[in-house]
Write a protein that holds these residues in place. Structure first.
Motif, PDB file in Angstrom:
ATOM      1  N   ALA A 750       0.847  -1.192   0.000  1.00  0.00           N
ATOM      2  CA  ALA A 750       0.000   0.000   0.000  1.00  0.00           C
ATOM      3  C   ALA A 750       0.875   1.232   0.000  1.00  0.00           C
ATOM      4  N   ILE A 751       0.377   2.285  -0.619  1.00  0.00           N
ATOM      5  CA  ILE A 751       1.038   3.579  -0.575  1.00  0.00           C
ATOM      6  C   ILE A 751      -0.034   4.638  -0.347  1.00  0.00           C
ATOM      7  N   GLY A 752       0.238   5.567   0.536  1.00  0.00           N
ATOM      8  CA  GLY A 752      -0.760   6.576   0.871  1.00  0.00           C
ATOM      9  C   GLY A 752      -0.131   7.938   1.064  1.00  0.00           C
ATOM     10  N   TYR A 753      -0.991   8.939   1.061  1.00  0.00           N
ATOM     11  CA  TYR A 753      -0.533  10.304   1.319  1.00  0.00           C
ATOM     12  C   TYR A 753      -1.625  11.027   2.079  1.00  0.00           C
ATOM     13  N   LEU A 762      -3.617   3.817  -1.937  1.00  0.00           N
ATOM     14  CA  LEU A 762      -3.709   2.780  -2.967  1.00  0.00           C
ATOM     15  C   LEU A 762      -3.241   1.467  -2.366  1.00  0.00           C
ATOM     16  N   ASN A 763      -4.119   0.479  -2.342  1.00  0.00           N
ATOM     17  CA  ASN A 763      -3.780  -0.863  -1.874  1.00  0.00           C
ATOM     18  C   ASN A 763      -3.690  -1.809  -3.056  1.00  0.00           C
ATOM     19  N   THR A 764      -2.669  -2.638  -3.045  1.00  0.00           N
ATOM     20  CA  THR A 764      -2.514  -3.694  -4.044  1.00  0.00           C
ATOM     21  C   THR A 764      -2.409  -5.021  -3.306  1.00  0.00           C
ATOM     22  N   ASN A 789      -5.314  -7.450  -7.362  1.00  0.00           N
ATOM     23  CA  ASN A 789      -6.394  -6.468  -7.385  1.00  0.00           C
ATOM     24  C   ASN A 789      -5.970  -5.197  -6.670  1.00  0.00           C
ATOM     25  N   PHE A 790      -6.646  -4.105  -7.007  1.00  0.00           N
ATOM     26  CA  PHE A 790      -6.300  -2.780  -6.525  1.00  0.00           C
ATOM     27  C   PHE A 790      -7.502  -2.115  -5.863  1.00  0.00           C
ATOM     28  N   LEU A 791      -7.202  -1.190  -4.968  1.00  0.00           N
ATOM     29  CA  LEU A 791      -8.248  -0.390  -4.334  1.00  0.00           C
ATOM     30  C   LEU A 791      -7.683   1.003  -4.044  1.00  0.00           C
TER      31      LEU A 791
END
Length: 798
Positions: A750-753, A762-764, A789-791
């Motif tokens: 996951a990457i977030g801001y 964004l979660n993968t 899958n992505f979210l």
């Protein structure tokens, strides 16, 4: 109460009435929305500080407020609080909670200044109905251990999944969230039914805010709605019958929902991802008055799903907390959900657990007319009365109305040519479950010489009314044949007509007592005893298409009583380190009635456990435990309503769990489980054909890890990165071990801001696109796990 740092003295009395403060608050709110920077820099100050107990430990969940205003806050897990944007002037500061002496102090708030208040609150009882029960060290209202004792003093093993971890991993249902829990295997079958194996056994009790969900003790599995209103998920490992009644062998899972807050808080989030996944959540909480607080949450999740096994879940939740006096507390919750799932029978596999040549694991072969609908309304009312400084009475009344309406292709059979499937077992039922439950408890603090006691005595009663309607399936689409490739899924109309219902009427009474004993600062003990009386009546009535009774069936009764107990001891050579040992028992009444009217003895069992716990500077917590579990009198359900005795089973193994926040912004959660669960020979001369086999859905090794780091300073402050892994060992799907789900390892990222009140993430999941089977039904129908899958999610906090 002891004041650590003196407050600023009050210099004049307040001339602002409640009414004028209310109007000022409205005007201030509007101005804040339109011109926040101007307001914050103009007429406001701040009040902040910390609350400790008489031992010097931080106290979470203490309500602090400025009397007669809406300015309020609740202490966090470090005991800290902060009230921002307070209009300048004189106030009366209040701090307190059930179980602590209240603090009242006059203070003065000045523009642009911070009023610092730090206090120690003296405890007056063992009950705040809050207790730290997990290595994440957060309080839980529906205390799994029922008493306000630090986890390091308890001879039990627990795990917790916090809302923070749930959001970081993008989880939306109970099964997804439990992959972060050591010792628990989540099983999702038929598209929406969830059940769990804990320490090798599937006997567990699911709680919602401390109230039993009997669907899981009757049918093992049941659907559960999305996690929009969930604050944390807590797991107590091993038998817990003493406090929570029958059927709790593997452990107890408690869904802890969000609570009202004294200060106003609100959040909104929206997400979109693979398989046309869409989610919306909104929630808010705050004070209506000094005595009344609220929390409201709504959630919607909709997805087409991998293999077009989609779902649509919708829920709403309201919680009200009313404290008319400092000795009385009322807590009311109302929840509702209306969900629908596309059922999924998986794909059948050949002997040797091999996929048939030409079969596409990405194809769902169910009939498009299949459905799983779940509608639920639940109500809880809890009242707490502080009778004296050391004596407290509580009563929790609950009721829920649960409707599971299900029709699905359950069995898929190979045709001789191995190029097509027959939908050989369409199945319909409608569960209507309506339990009324009540828990009356008395807690008492006292001493015998130098030995301290926290005594809990209780009486629980449960009255269950459940009807399961069954129906005949008919129509041209019945028993249709579907080719492996390019299947035409709709093979004609299918109709359902009710023909009978099975009634389950149960009354369960339990009397229990538990004593936490403090022998010294280094030695603590726990002893508990419970006596349950179980009475069940079961019968099947024939009905017509309108569900009118046409023929009444014979009644079968099951009446059993059982005595269960728990013993444990804790030794702490130094405060951060605990060593503990425990022994506890359980029982589970057999509700099964064979076609010939035969009933079965209840399951019984026990667990012996030793462990060690380490807590360092409230930043690291680790736990190691070794256990042996045993259960007897098992009965296995086979197709066609046939039951088979499979005798006893044992599970032995160990768990290692580590949780920490070693640096600001860094969260680490990891765990490893080793478990050997197998069936044993019958005690008598009868041969058990599955003796020595591995218990179904009991993997030997499991590993989970999640690390998330958010940058705290600099130009990219608010940027976060998360990585996780889950390993699942091979898993046998039946007692004969003739079919096995292969082992697999999944990696997520996951990457977030986050900037200000807004967060983007964004979660993968399954980033390496691993092909695997997650679960199974009928032993040989495997459910393929989702591909990569992505979210993407957006959240706004007030």
């Amino acid at each position: 109460m002891q004041t650590i740092k003196n407050c600023r003295p009050r210099t004049d009395s307040s001339n602002i009435t409640k009414q004028s403060k209310f109007y000022f608050s409205i005007a201030f709110f509007l101005q804040f929305i339109l011109y926040p920077d101007h307001v914050l820099a103009d007429q406001s100050g701040r009040v902040k500080g910390a609350i400790l107990n008489d031992a010097g430990d931080p106290v979470a969940g203490i309500h602090v407020r400025l009397e007669g205003t809406g300015y309020a806050a609740v202490t966090d897990e470090e005991g800290r609080f902060e009230i921002k944007n307070v209009e300048t002037g004189s106030y009366t500061f209040l701090a307190g909670g059930v179980g602590y002496e209240a603090k009242k102090e006059n203070i003065l708030v000045k523009a642009g200044e911070v009023t610092v208040l730090n206090y120690k609150l003296n405890g007056i009882t063992n009950e705040l109905s809050e207790v730290v029960i997990s290595t994440s060290r957060r309080p839980a209202f529906s205390a799994l251990n029922k008493i306000n004792v630090p986890l390091r003093d308890m001879p039990v093993t627990t795990s917790t999944v916090s809302v923070k971890t749930i959001e970081q991993r993008g989880a939306d249902d109970l099964g997804e969230a439990m992959k972060n829990t050591t010792g628990v295997r989540a099983n999702n079958t038929y598209g929406g039914f969830q059940h769990f194996t804990i320490r090798g056994f599937s006997n567990f009790v699911l709680l919602v805010d401390g109230v039993r969900d009997e669907r899981h003790t009757i049918s093992t599995s049941a659907p559960n709605t999305n996690l929009a209103n969930v604050e944390s998920i807590e797991v107590l490992k091993g038998p817990a019958s003493v406090l929570f009644g029958h059927s709790a062998l593997g452990g107890v899972i408690n869904i802890f929902r969000k609570r009202p807050t004294a200060d106003f808080k609100a959040d909104f989030s929206a997400a979109y991802g693979s398989f046309n996944t869409r989610r919306i959540r909104a929630g808010a909480g705050g004070s209506i008055s000094d005595q009344l607080r609220y929390r409201v949450d709504f959630g919607m999740s909709d997805t087409d799903g991998y293999r077009h096994s989609g779902s649509n879940t919708n829920n709403g939740y309201l919680a009200l907390e009313y404290t008319p006096t400092d000795k009385d507390q009322f807590y009311l919750t109302i929840g509702a959900n209306k969900d629908i799932y596309d059922t999924d029978a998986g794909i059948p596999v050949l002997e040797g657990s091999k996929v048939a040549p030409g079969m596409n694991a990405n194809t769902r072969y169910n009939d498009p007319q299949d459905f799983l609908k779940h509608t639920r309304y639940d109500f809880q009312l809890k009242y707490v009365r502080q009778l004296t400084n050391h004596l407290r009475l509580s009563n929790q009344l609950s009721y829920y109305d649960d409707n599971i309406n299900y029709f699905s292709t359950e069995e898929l059979s190979f045709n001789p040519t191995l190029d097509s499937l027959t939908r050989s077992y369409p199945f319909y039922f409608n569960h209507l479950t309506k339990p009324l439950q009540n828990q009356l408890e008395l807690t008492y603090d006292f001493s015998t010489g130098s030995i301290g006691h926290k005594l809990l005595a209780g009486y629980s009663v449960s009255m269950l009314d459940r009807k399961t309607y069954n129906g005949e399936v008919f129509g041209p689409g019945l028993n249709a044949t579907i080719p492996f490739n390019n299947p035409v899924l709709n093979q004609g109309y299918l109709g359902i007509e009710d023909y009978d219902y099975r009634a389950t009427m149960e009354n369960v009474h339990g009397i229990y007592v538990q004593d936490f004993i403090r022998f010294s600062d280094k030695v603590k003990g726990l002893a508990g005893l419970r006596y349950d009386i179980f009475d069940g009546t079961y019968y099947t009535n024939k009905v017509d298409a309108d569900r009118n009774i046409t023929e009444r069936g014979a009644k079968s009764t099951i009446s059993k009583s059982a005595l269960t107990y728990r013993l444990g001891i804790v030794y702490q050579p130094v405060e951060p380190v605990s060593f503990y040992g425990s022994y506890s028992t359980y029982f589970k009444p057999s509700r099964r009635v064979a076609p010939n009217g035969e009933t079965f003895d209840p399951e019984t069992g026990y667990q012996g456990e030793v462990g060690s716990r380490l807590e360092i500077s409230r930043r690291w917590a680790g736990n190691v435990s070794l256990y042996y579990m045993r259960k007897n009198n098992q009965v296995e359900a086979l197709p066609g309503g046939v039951y088979r005795r499979i005798g006893s089973a044992e599970s032995k193994g160990f768990e290692i769990e580590l949780n920490g926040n070693p640096a600001p912004g860094l969260d680490i959660n990891a765990g490893y489980t080793f478990s050997k669960a197998k069936y044993l020979q019958h005690a008598g001369g009868e041969i058990n054909p599955v003796a020595g086999k591995v218990a179904s859905f009991s993997p030997e090794n499991m590993l989970n890890a999640w690390v998330n780091y958010e940058i705290q300073n600099g130009a990219i402050k608010g940027l976060s990165i998360g990585v996780g892994a889950n390993y699942m060992d091979e898993t046998f799907t039946n007692s004969t071990n003739s079919y096995v789900l292969p082992a697999y390892t999944l990696f997520d990222a996951a990457i977030g801001y986050r900037v200000g009140r807004v967060g983007l993430r964004l979660n993968t999941n399954n980033i390496f696109n691993k092909k695997y089977f997650a679960n199974a039904i009928f032993a040989n129908q495997f459910s393929p796990g989702a591909t990569r899958n992505f979210l993407v999610s957006l959240k706004y906090n007030l």
